[in-house]
Enzyme design. Structure first.
Site, PDB file in Angstrom:
ATOM      1  N   TYR A 148       0.771  -1.137   0.054  1.00  0.00           N
ATOM      2  CA  TYR A 148       0.007  -0.242  -0.183  1.00  0.00           C
ATOM      3  C   TYR A 148       0.800   1.472   0.079  1.00  0.00           C
ATOM      4  O   TYR A 148       1.913   1.569   1.044  1.00  0.00           O
ATOM      5  CB  TYR A 148      -0.916   0.025   1.156  1.00  0.00           C
ATOM      6  CG  TYR A 148      -1.998  -1.060   1.291  1.00  0.00           C
ATOM      7  CD1 TYR A 148      -3.277  -0.899   0.250  1.00  0.00           C
ATOM      8  CD2 TYR A 148      -1.498  -2.468   1.506  1.00  0.00           C
ATOM      9  CE1 TYR A 148      -3.891  -1.891   0.240  1.00  0.00           C
ATOM     10  CE2 TYR A 148      -2.609  -3.371   1.343  1.00  0.00           C
ATOM     11  CZ  TYR A 148      -3.606  -3.368   0.717  1.00  0.00           C
ATOM     12  OH  TYR A 148      -4.634  -4.210   0.805  1.00  0.00           O
ATOM     13  N   SER A 149       0.415   2.250  -0.962  1.00  0.00           N
ATOM     14  CA  SER A 149       1.122   3.481  -0.927  1.00  0.00           C
ATOM     15  C   SER A 149       1.191   4.282   0.445  1.00  0.00           C
ATOM     16  O   SER A 149       0.009   4.064   0.943  1.00  0.00           O
ATOM     17  CB  SER A 149       0.813   4.215  -2.186  1.00  0.00           C
ATOM     18  OG  SER A 149       0.568   3.640  -3.260  1.00  0.00           O
ATOM     19  N   CYS A 327      -0.112   7.253 -10.727  1.00  0.00           N
ATOM     20  CA  CYS A 327      -0.520   6.451  -9.508  1.00  0.00           C
ATOM     21  C   CYS A 327      -1.978   5.956  -9.513  1.00  0.00           C
ATOM     22  O   CYS A 327      -2.754   6.888  -9.778  1.00  0.00           O
ATOM     23  CB  CYS A 327       0.038   7.057  -8.268  1.00  0.00           C
ATOM     24  SG  CYS A 327      -0.141   5.429  -7.000  1.00  0.00           S
TER      25      CYS A 327
HETATM   26  P1  FAD Z   1      -7.394 -10.304  -3.238  1.00  0.00           P
HETATM   27  O1  FAD Z   1      -7.997 -11.138  -1.944  1.00  0.00           O
HETATM   28  O2  FAD Z   1      -5.834 -10.273  -3.082  1.00  0.00           O
HETATM   29  O3  FAD Z   1      -7.950 -10.364  -4.516  1.00  0.00           O
HETATM   30  C1  FAD Z   1      -7.273  -9.691  -5.433  1.00  0.00           C
HETATM   31  C2  FAD Z   1      -7.357 -10.733  -6.674  1.00  0.00           C
HETATM   32  O4  FAD Z   1      -8.661 -10.969  -6.969  1.00  0.00           O
HETATM   33  C3  FAD Z   1      -6.865 -10.338  -7.815  1.00  0.00           C
HETATM   34  O5  FAD Z   1      -5.309 -10.756  -8.105  1.00  0.00           O
HETATM   35  C4  FAD Z   1      -7.471 -11.074  -9.000  1.00  0.00           C
HETATM   36  O6  FAD Z   1      -7.138 -12.426  -9.036  1.00  0.00           O
HETATM   37  C5  FAD Z   1      -8.896 -10.965  -8.554  1.00  0.00           C
HETATM   38  N1  FAD Z   1      -9.748  -9.939  -8.914  1.00  0.00           N
HETATM   39  C6  FAD Z   1      -9.819  -8.482  -8.572  1.00  0.00           C
HETATM   40  N2  FAD Z   1     -10.867  -7.963  -9.228  1.00  0.00           N
HETATM   41  C7  FAD Z   1     -11.467  -8.922  -9.858  1.00  0.00           C
HETATM   42  C8  FAD Z   1     -12.497  -8.906 -10.976  1.00  0.00           C
HETATM   43  N3  FAD Z   1     -13.310  -7.658 -11.046  1.00  0.00           N
HETATM   44  N4  FAD Z   1     -13.055 -10.213 -11.112  1.00  0.00           N
HETATM   45  C9  FAD Z   1     -12.431 -11.240 -11.076  1.00  0.00           C
HETATM   46  N5  FAD Z   1     -11.237 -11.409 -10.528  1.00  0.00           N
HETATM   47  C10 FAD Z   1     -10.621 -10.272  -9.623  1.00  0.00           C
HETATM   48  N6  FAD Z   1      -4.616  -0.506  -2.837  1.00  0.00           N
HETATM   49  C11 FAD Z   1      -5.246   0.587  -2.142  1.00  0.00           C
HETATM   50  O7  FAD Z   1      -6.395   0.581  -1.804  1.00  0.00           O
HETATM   51  N7  FAD Z   1      -4.230   1.628  -1.807  1.00  0.00           N
HETATM   52  C12 FAD Z   1      -3.137   1.781  -1.774  1.00  0.00           C
HETATM   53  O8  FAD Z   1      -2.395   2.874  -1.583  1.00  0.00           O
HETATM   54  C13 FAD Z   1      -2.370   0.861  -2.729  1.00  0.00           C
HETATM   55  N8  FAD Z   1      -1.000   0.988  -3.173  1.00  0.00           N
HETATM   56  C14 FAD Z   1      -0.489   0.156  -3.664  1.00  0.00           C
HETATM   57  C15 FAD Z   1       0.692   0.201  -4.151  1.00  0.00           C
HETATM   58  C16 FAD Z   1       1.452  -0.673  -5.095  1.00  0.00           C
HETATM   59  C17 FAD Z   1       2.797  -0.635  -5.135  1.00  0.00           C
HETATM   60  C18 FAD Z   1       0.844  -1.955  -5.303  1.00  0.00           C
HETATM   61  C19 FAD Z   1       1.525  -2.997  -5.993  1.00  0.00           C
HETATM   62  C20 FAD Z   1      -0.477  -2.238  -4.839  1.00  0.00           C
HETATM   63  C21 FAD Z   1      -1.277  -1.201  -4.289  1.00  0.00           C
HETATM   64  N9  FAD Z   1      -2.447  -1.344  -3.882  1.00  0.00           N
HETATM   65  C22 FAD Z   1      -3.227  -0.422  -3.154  1.00  0.00           C
HETATM   66  C23 FAD Z   1      -3.360  -2.496  -4.090  1.00  0.00           C
HETATM   67  C24 FAD Z   1      -3.136  -3.467  -2.956  1.00  0.00           C
HETATM   68  O9  FAD Z   1      -1.985  -3.964  -2.910  1.00  0.00           O
HETATM   69  C25 FAD Z   1      -4.059  -4.815  -3.389  1.00  0.00           C
HETATM   70  O10 FAD Z   1      -3.615  -5.418  -4.304  1.00  0.00           O
HETATM   71  C26 FAD Z   1      -5.545  -4.635  -2.931  1.00  0.00           C
HETATM   72  O11 FAD Z   1      -5.718  -3.884  -1.990  1.00  0.00           O
HETATM   73  C27 FAD Z   1      -6.239  -5.769  -3.336  1.00  0.00           C
HETATM   74  O12 FAD Z   1      -5.751  -6.921  -2.268  1.00  0.00           O
HETATM   75  P2  FAD Z   1      -6.708  -7.704  -1.547  1.00  0.00           P
HETATM   76  O13 FAD Z   1      -6.023  -8.550  -0.514  1.00  0.00           O
HETATM   77  O14 FAD Z   1      -8.039  -6.967  -1.108  1.00  0.00           O
HETATM   78  O15 FAD Z   1      -7.411  -8.721  -2.678  1.00  0.00           O
END
Ligand code: FAD
Ligand code: A2P
Length: 369
Positions: A148-149, A327
């Site tokens: 997360y940024s 971003c």
């Molecule tokens: P997960 O449970 O990991 O689910 C994500 C997975 O669900 C995806 O990989 C994909 O396989 C699947 N998926 C997603 N959307 C769909 C769809 N529409 N249909 C079907 N499958 C889908 N997030 C922020 O909120 N704020 C930030 O500041 C931020 N900064 C970031 C900075 C960097 C450098 C990076 C790399 C990412 C950043 N993110 C940020 C994103 C964050 O890291 C996560 O990826 C995001 O919160 C989702 O994680 P999760 O565990 O909730 O989702």
């Protein structure tokens, strides 16, 4: 007895030896400097913004060793103080919604207390941290970390230098008629003050601000892509933060912000305050996709706003003091590229040649996800 010429000749003969020893010392310290990255500002500023506790002592940076200024600056930036095997357990201080009535989804501002970290988890604007959500995945293994940024400056939202804040959107999507909640984003949006959270990092050197006070900063953000920009803008315009950081920003900051609805605009009150306090240094252009239309009658995206401002924007880009930061949604990259290509053409420039040049010069910064 030595004649004067023998002494001079002897002295000259020692020069290569002296240079050799000096160069060895330089290399030795330069290596140490890159092993123990520190906050450049802390070294310069008489006010110590972030307590160092038992973090490694700053090593002297060799003067002539690194060949570019960019390299030297980056060597001072802290990275990976905490790794997944030994994360720091931060305590949640605050977790509140950033959205207004009628907004789409869920976006929260979350702050963690870092003061018990040892070594101290310090960071600079533009970096990210890792979060390891509690619980296990479908295979019974601990969840992997998500990045997360960082949305706060190194001084934290309360200016005491002991906290880090994030801006998190809960990931939600539909699959086979079922709503799926993202693991980590849901965990983060649900945590309460007092909860402990495993934190790693900091990481990232792509989105760092330049040191020059007269740099121009163009920011292109969608949704939570505002996070690093919020830190930059606080560093530039938030009065108490400015007192702490002694960074007297004199350039132009221009934020292009994309949100689906007005109620989804993040940190809007602060941005409006910065605008009224700094009309000559800050410009704020919004693309509210579901309330505004582009010239083709489609949703208004930041790339449409970029096109509208092509001339002014490229006048800025032609100035080598200008940096551009992108971003947010990965999906915006082709649209931004297309808009920059058209905008460049209007100025007789070729974006596919210009972009790598900007990147090489350390002026084109992208972090999309
Ligand atoms: P997960 O449970 O990991 O689910 C994500 C997975 O669900 C995806 O990989 C994909 O396989 C699947 N998926 C997603 N959307 C769909 C769809 N529409 N249909 C079907 N499958 C889908 N997030 C922020 O909120 N704020 C930030 O500041 C931020 N900064 C970031 C900075 C960097 C450098 C990076 C790399 C990412 C950043 N993110 C940020 C994103 C964050 O890291 C996560 O990826 C995001 O919160 C989702 O994680 P999760 O565990 O909730 O989702
Ligand atoms: P929309 O969802 O209306 O299509 P948030 O993260 O809060 O949803 O905000 C992301 C913003 O970025 C929304 O306004 C979204 O518009 C917009 N957006 C979606 N896809 C793109 C794209 N390809 N290029 C630029 N902006 C986009």
């Amino acid at each position: 007895m030595y004649s004067q010429s023998t002494v001079i000749a002897g002295g000259l003969a020692h020069i290569p030896v002296v240079i050799g020893v000096f160069s060895f010392i330089q290399k030795f310290f330069s290596k140490r400097a890159s092993q123990f990255p520190q906050d450049t500002e802390q070294k310069k500023s008489p006010v110590k913004p972030v307590e160092q506790k038992s973090a490694p002592k700053p090593a002297p940076v060799a003067k002539a060793e690194t060949n570019t200024v960019v390299k030297k600056k980056h060597a001072d930036v802290p990275v990976n103080i905490y790794r997944p095997k030994t994360p720091f357990e931060g305590t949640v201080v605050d977790n509140y919604s950033l959205l207004k009535e009628g907004a789409i989804g869920r976006v929260n501002h979350i702050t963690f207390d870092l003061k018990d970290s040892d070594p101290f988890l310090n960071y600079v604007e533009g970096q990210s941290i890792g979060i390891m959500p509690a619980g296990e995945d479908a295979n019974g293994k601990p969840h992997k970390l998500r990045l997360y940024s960082i949305a706060s400056t190194r001084h934290g939202d309360d200016f005491n230098g002991n906290t880090v804040s994030l801006c998190v959107r809960q990931l939600q999507y539909e699959k086979d008629g079922e709503t799926i909640n993202g693991v980590c984003s849901t965990y983060l949006c649900d945590i309460k003050p007092g909860d402990k959270v495993k934190i790693t990092g900091p990481v990232g050197k792509e989105m760092l601000l330049p040191e020059e006070e007269d740099a121009n900063i163009v920011m292109l953000a969608t949704g939570t892509g505002i996070a690093p920009m919020r830190a930059y803008l606080r560093r530039m315009f938030e009065p108490t933060e400015k007192e702490k950081n002694k960074w007297n920003f004199k350039g132009k900051a221009w934020l292009f912000m994309g949100a689906p609805k007005s109620a989804n605009l993040l940190y809007e009150e602060d941005l409006q305050r910065y605008l009224s306090d700094n009309p000559d240094n800050f410009k704020y252009t919004k693309a509210i996709s579901r309330e505004q239309q582009n010239t083709k009658g489609g949703r208004m995206y930041i790339q449409d706003r970029v096109l509208e401002s092509a001339n002014e924007l490229f006048n800025m880009i032609e100035d080598e003091k200008t940096h551009i930061y992108l971003c947010g949604l990965k999906g915006m990259e082709p649209g931004i590229d297309e808009a920059m290509t058209k905008a460049a053409e209007e100025k007789g420039l070729n974006w596919s040649e210009l972009r790598p040049q900007l990147k090489k010069a350390g002026r084109w910064h992208v972090e999309t996800y």
